[in-house]
Scaffold this motif. Structure first.
Motif, mmCIF file in Angstrom:
data_model
loop_
_atom_site.group_PDB
_atom_site.id
_atom_site.type_symbol
_atom_site.label_atom_id
_atom_site.label_comp_id
_atom_site.label_asym_id
_atom_site.label_seq_id
_atom_site.Cartn_x
_atom_site.Cartn_y
_atom_site.Cartn_z
ATOM 1 N N VAL A 1 9.754 -51.080 -11.913
ATOM 2 C CA VAL A 1 9.105 -52.569 -11.726
ATOM 3 C C VAL A 1 8.965 -52.807 -10.371
ATOM 4 C CG1 VAL A 1 10.067 -53.517 -13.600
ATOM 5 C CG2 VAL A 1 11.480 -53.565 -11.710
ATOM 6 N N ASP A 2 9.514 -52.052 -9.218
ATOM 7 C CA ASP A 2 9.273 -52.412 -7.847
ATOM 8 C C ASP A 2 9.683 -51.123 -6.922
ATOM 9 O OD1 ASP A 2 8.625 -53.708 -5.683
ATOM 10 O OD2 ASP A 2 10.337 -55.179 -5.605
ATOM 11 N N ALA A 3 9.218 -51.213 -5.825
ATOM 12 C CA ALA A 3 9.377 -50.058 -4.973
ATOM 13 C C ALA A 3 9.349 -50.550 -3.676
ATOM 14 C CB ALA A 3 8.581 -48.931 -5.229
ATOM 15 N N CYS A 4 9.974 -49.693 -2.608
ATOM 16 C CA CYS A 4 9.684 -50.262 -1.228
ATOM 17 C C CYS A 4 9.857 -48.975 -0.292
ATOM 18 C CB CYS A 4 10.648 -51.392 -0.842
ATOM 19 S SG CYS A 4 10.740 -51.897 0.924
ATOM 20 N N VAL A 5 8.842 -48.846 0.639
ATOM 21 C CA VAL A 5 8.813 -47.676 1.831
ATOM 22 C C VAL A 5 9.532 -48.562 3.068
ATOM 23 C CG1 VAL A 5 7.860 -46.082 3.115
ATOM 24 C CG2 VAL A 5 6.878 -46.709 0.918
ATOM 25 N N PHE A 6 11.025 -47.826 3.468
ATOM 26 C CA PHE A 6 11.434 -48.482 4.560
ATOM 27 C C PHE A 6 12.041 -47.464 5.546
ATOM 28 C CE2 PHE A 6 14.502 -47.532 1.614
ATOM 29 C CZ PHE A 6 15.703 -47.420 2.199
ATOM 30 N N ASN A 7 12.544 -47.894 6.641
ATOM 31 C CA ASN A 7 13.362 -47.234 7.631
ATOM 32 C C ASN A 7 14.777 -47.190 7.378
ATOM 33 O OD1 ASN A 7 11.868 -45.742 9.698
ATOM 34 N ND2 ASN A 7 11.025 -47.384 10.444
ATOM 35 N N LEU A 8 15.569 -46.097 7.101
ATOM 36 C CA LEU A 8 16.826 -46.178 6.774
ATOM 37 C C LEU A 8 17.737 -46.870 7.952
ATOM 38 C CD1 LEU A 8 18.824 -45.590 4.409
ATOM 39 C CD2 LEU A 8 19.210 -43.322 5.510
ATOM 40 N N ALA A 9 17.395 -46.500 9.031
ATOM 41 C CA ALA A 9 18.014 -47.034 10.171
ATOM 42 C C ALA A 9 18.140 -48.544 10.167
ATOM 43 C CB ALA A 9 17.817 -46.583 11.490
ATOM 44 N N GLU A 10 16.896 -49.142 9.853
ATOM 45 C CA GLU A 10 16.660 -50.648 9.985
ATOM 46 C C GLU A 10 17.275 -51.494 8.662
ATOM 47 O OE1 GLU A 10 12.586 -51.228 10.480
ATOM 48 O OE2 GLU A 10 12.738 -50.165 12.398
ATOM 49 N N GLY A 11 17.393 -50.499 7.548
ATOM 50 C CA GLY A 11 17.954 -51.314 6.431
ATOM 51 C C GLY A 11 16.721 -51.623 5.380
ATOM 52 N N LEU A 12 17.325 -51.831 4.025
ATOM 53 C CA LEU A 12 16.157 -51.984 3.182
ATOM 54 C C LEU A 12 16.262 -53.737 2.893
ATOM 55 C CD1 LEU A 12 14.519 -51.443 0.561
ATOM 56 C CD2 LEU A 12 16.878 -51.246 -0.794
ATOM 57 N N PRO A 13 15.120 -54.185 3.126
ATOM 58 C CA PRO A 13 14.969 -55.692 2.993
ATOM 59 C C PRO A 13 15.006 -56.069 1.241
ATOM 60 C CG PRO A 13 13.026 -54.723 3.753
ATOM 61 C CD PRO A 13 14.048 -53.793 3.641
ATOM 62 N N TRP A 14 15.485 -57.162 0.956
ATOM 63 C CA TRP A 14 15.298 -57.536 -0.236
ATOM 64 C C TRP A 14 15.532 -59.089 -0.498
ATOM 65 C CZ3 TRP A 14 19.667 -59.244 -3.334
ATOM 66 C CH2 TRP A 14 20.846 -59.130 -2.740
ATOM 67 N N ARG A 15 15.142 -59.647 -1.438
ATOM 68 C CA ARG A 15 15.324 -61.092 -1.945
ATOM 69 C C ARG A 15 15.998 -61.395 -2.956
ATOM 70 N NH1 ARG A 15 12.298 -64.843 0.704
ATOM 71 N NH2 ARG A 15 10.917 -64.375 2.397
#
Length: 749
Positions: free
Chosen positions: A695-709
């Motif tokens: 249902v969802d996916a996100c590409v992110f920088n691990l050092a900055e953290g995973l944004p979510w709502r």
């Protein structure tokens, strides 16, 4: 009451099948239109109405060195004697022959208001006057010397020429336009000196092809100038086949006003485009804010064209400004080429450059032969008379005696001196004062001169080589009169390559850049609100429809839309409906298959990357440029198996990890390096979804953290320490979201 009316018995009534009657009558109409109205003759390049106007003006003795005459007189005579159509049709044709912006080499010299390049019409024919030009004199040269056939006029009272002698290559030099039945013609004007050079080459090389003649005839030469920007290969192909088109651009220059400010000045506009209409269109586009690089347009024309274009700011690139105008306005025009002419005055056919010039040259040879034979007949008649007169001079006393004493002096002269009737009549018509000795010497001198001329003409008629030599001299004389060093003969249209615009984004140049918020509803309706709107709670939807996607963008952007069947469509943000209503269904903008839905939408970022995946957990990284579609059909990007549908399309910025989530709240985080980059395909498994769907996916920088709502819309961040529990590798099932992700709604801020 009178006798009852008796119905007709049927005598004299002929039954005709409607189909055959229509075919017969329509064919007659079509042939009449083709032969006598719309198509020019390949030999003189004229349609019947133009030929009749020129011949009618010659009969009125309106030569180039005579006084002008009222056009009403010309139109009346032409209509009464030769052209039984409307006076306005004749006058319109006459006017066009005189317009130096419509005819490359005008055939009529007009005096008065004959219209202008703005598109204004001429004055009524009672106010204007006209006479023939030198070019028209060349077309008519020798018409009284049996050079062409004549046919009875429409009422049989007079005769009109079926073609003009045409000492000028008028078909190509002035061009022609016409629409017949089932066929049309469109021949642009050309440079006469170039045509003469090509004709001279064709005389010395009869087998020359159109491609070889293109060495001389580089392309059209329009009376209004302009710049021809077609490739040499396409020009050659057009002249070879007789069909094609030419792209002509306005001529412009950057005018420096000092202190870094500048304007663009247009000095030549494309052929056949009324200047007033062109400026009106520019002003209209300015008002509609479709020309963000342009601030103002002014017409400062007097005798010459001068259209001033004022840029929005001094930082605007003039080339980009003009290229954007060429795309949207008639500053660039497409001039068609369709050399459909009457070959031999009878057969409509599309011909190439070489055949068109050959038709003219062959006609010139026929004219030369007929003119020479006509002159030969005149010489022979004169020689016959001279021979009789010289015989008489040997015994003048006897001639006088016969005339004084004989009852039938003509017969007596013919018997006594063995004369023909023509010679005897000439002697009887001779004045007494011509019987001087001096006159006899003049007659002998004339006899010698005419004898020599006769020998020359006989030699000419007997030698094809001499005929072509004479035609060559005539063509050289025309070239000298209309050569490149003369004011009228200088080439006006130049051939140039357009600037390289491959790296320019014209969407930004053609649309005013403004912030917008794009809104897509669950039922697939789309609209664009002005500005970047953060609070969308007040946005209304149609019926029970609700908000699905919303994101900030700009009017110059492209919007990528993913459908459930794996196709990606491209929409221009500038063309989206405004936010006042409910918007429009995306189905009206693209060819969406039945049963498919809109899954995702986002702004296109050049050279960016996107993550695309299906409900079965398969997906891949795709370059954004590969997803842009130029047609309504879109591009099939994601391959799907079975009941799987496209599930997501998310941006993939400079990250190093991917987080994926299934419908049953299983979360998996794995390195981005494990994903392949493809332009299209089924991709690889991101997450194993046996009983559920992705249902969802996100590409992110691990050092900055995973944004979510979360469900309340509050933005949160999961750092590397929290994510350690869900770290794994691509294609694993993942781990259930626990208290670390309370009320998880989606990834992103």
């Amino acid at each position: 009451m009178g006798q009852p009316f008796e119905p007709p018995t049927g005598d004299g009534i002929e039954s005709v099948e409607l189909k055959s009657a229509l075919e017969e009558r329509y064919l007659a109409y079509a042939l009449s239109t083709i032969m006598h109205r719309a198509l020019p003759d390949a030999r003189d390049g004229l349609k019947p109405v133009h030929r009749r106007i020129l011949y009618g003006m010659r009969l009125l003795r309106l030569d180039p060195n005579t006084a002008h005459k009222k056009c009403a007189k010309i139109v009346g005579d032409v209509m009464g004697d030769f052209h039984p159509h409307g006076d306005q049709a004749i006058y319109d044709a006459l006017v066009r022959l005189s317009q130096d912006f419509a005819q490359r080499y005008p055939l009529v010299d007009g005096q008065g208001n004959f219209g202008n390049i703005d598109g204004d019409g001429p004055a009524a024919y009672r106010y204007t006057e006209a006479r023939l030009t030198e070019v028209a004199r060349l077309l008519l040269d020798g018409i009284d010397e049996d050079t062409v056939d004549f046919r009875p006029s429409y009422n049989g009272e007079k005769e009109e020429p079926s073609v003009l002698p045409a000492a000028f290559p008028n078909l190509l030099a002035n061009g022609s336009q016409g629409i017949a039945v089932g066929m049309a013609t469109s021949i642009p004007p050309h440079n006469a000196a170039e045509l003469c050079d090509a004709a001279l080459y064709l005389i010395s090389h009869p087998e020359a092809t159109s491609a070889q003649l293109n060495t001389f005839v580089q392309g059209p030469d329009f009376p209004t100038g302009g710049i021809l920007i077609d490739a040499a290969e396409s020009i050659r192909e057009a002249y070879r086949t007789g069909r094609g088109a030419f792209r002509v651009r306005a001529r412009w220059a950057k005018e420096d006003l000092g202190r870094g400010t500048w304007n663009i000045v247009v000095t030549e506009i494309p052929y056949g485009i009324p200047k007033a209409r062109l400026i009106e269109k520019l002003a209209e586009l300015l008002q509609e804010r479709k020309l963000p690089l342009l601030a103002d347009v002014r017409d400062e024309s007097a005798e010459d064209v001068r259209v001033v274009l004022e840029p929005r700011s001094r930082s605007v690139d003039p080339v980009i400004l003009m290229e954007s105008l060429f795309r949207l306005t008639e500053l660039e025009a497409r001039i068609p080429l369709n050399m459909n002419v009457l070959v031999g005055g009878l057969v409509p056919r599309v011909i190439g450059l070489a055949e068109a010039l050959r038709e003219w040259l062959d006609h010139r040879r026929v004219v030369l032969q007929r003119r020479s034979r006509h002159r030969l007949g005149q010489i022979e008649r004169r020689l016959e008379i001279l021979g009789g007169l010289l015989i008489v001079y040997l015994d003048l006393d006897e001639v006088i005696r016969i005339i004084r004493e004989e009852d039938e002096p003509k017969q007596a002269l013919m018997t006594r001196f063995v004369l023909t009737e023509i010679q005897a009549n000439a002697i009887l018509d001779t004045r007494l004062r011509s019987l001087r000795k001096l006159e006899e010497m003049e007659l002998k001198r004339e006899l010698d001169t005419l004898t020599k001329e006769k020998e020359g003409i006989e030699a000419l008629l007997g030698s094809e080589k001499e005929q072509w030599k004479s035609i060559t001299q005539q063509i050289r004389a025309v070239k000298k009169a209309y050569g490149p060093e003369t004011a009228i003969g200088r080439r006006r249209t130049s051939l140039e390559n357009p600037p390289d615009t491959a790296g320019i984004d014209f969407t930004a140049a053609l649309v005013e850049r403004e912030p917008i918020t794009v809104i897509v509803s669950n039922k697939g309706w789309i609209r664009a609100l002005k500005g970047h709107v953060a609070d969308l709670s007040g946005v209304a939807f149609k019926g029970d429809d609700t908000l699905k996607i919303a994101f900030p963008s700009e009017t110059t952007a492209k919007i990528l839309v993913l459908a459930s069947n794996g196709k990606v469509f491209t929409l221009d943000a500038s063309k989206l409906p405004g936010g006042r209503g409910f918007g429009d269904p995306i189905r009206l903008m693209v060819d969406l298959d039945d049963g498919t839905e809109i899954v995702a939408a986002l702004p296109y970022q050049p050279e960016g990357k996107l993550l695309i995946a299906g409900s079965d957990g398969r997906g891949f990284l795709a370059p954004a440029d590969a997803l842009v579609a130029n047609t309504r059909k879109g591009k099939g990007i994601l391959g799907l198996d079975g009941d799987a549908t496209a599930a997501l399309l998310v941006p993939a910025p400079e990250g190093d990890h991917v987080a994926v989530c299934s419908a049953d709240k299983l979360l998996l985080v794995f390195p981005l390096a494990e994903l392949p980059e493809l332009a299209r395909g089924k991709g690889v498994r991101l997450q194993r979804c046996r009983q559920s769907t992705l249902v969802d996916a996100c590409v992110f920088n691990l050092a900055e953290g995973l944004p979510w709502r979360d469900g309340s819309g509050q933005s949160r961040l999961a750092n590397a320490q929290i994510l350690e529990k869900w770290m794994g590798h691509r294609a694993e099932a993942g781990t259930l979201m626990t208290r670390s992700f309370p009320k998880f709604e989606r990834f992103g801020r």
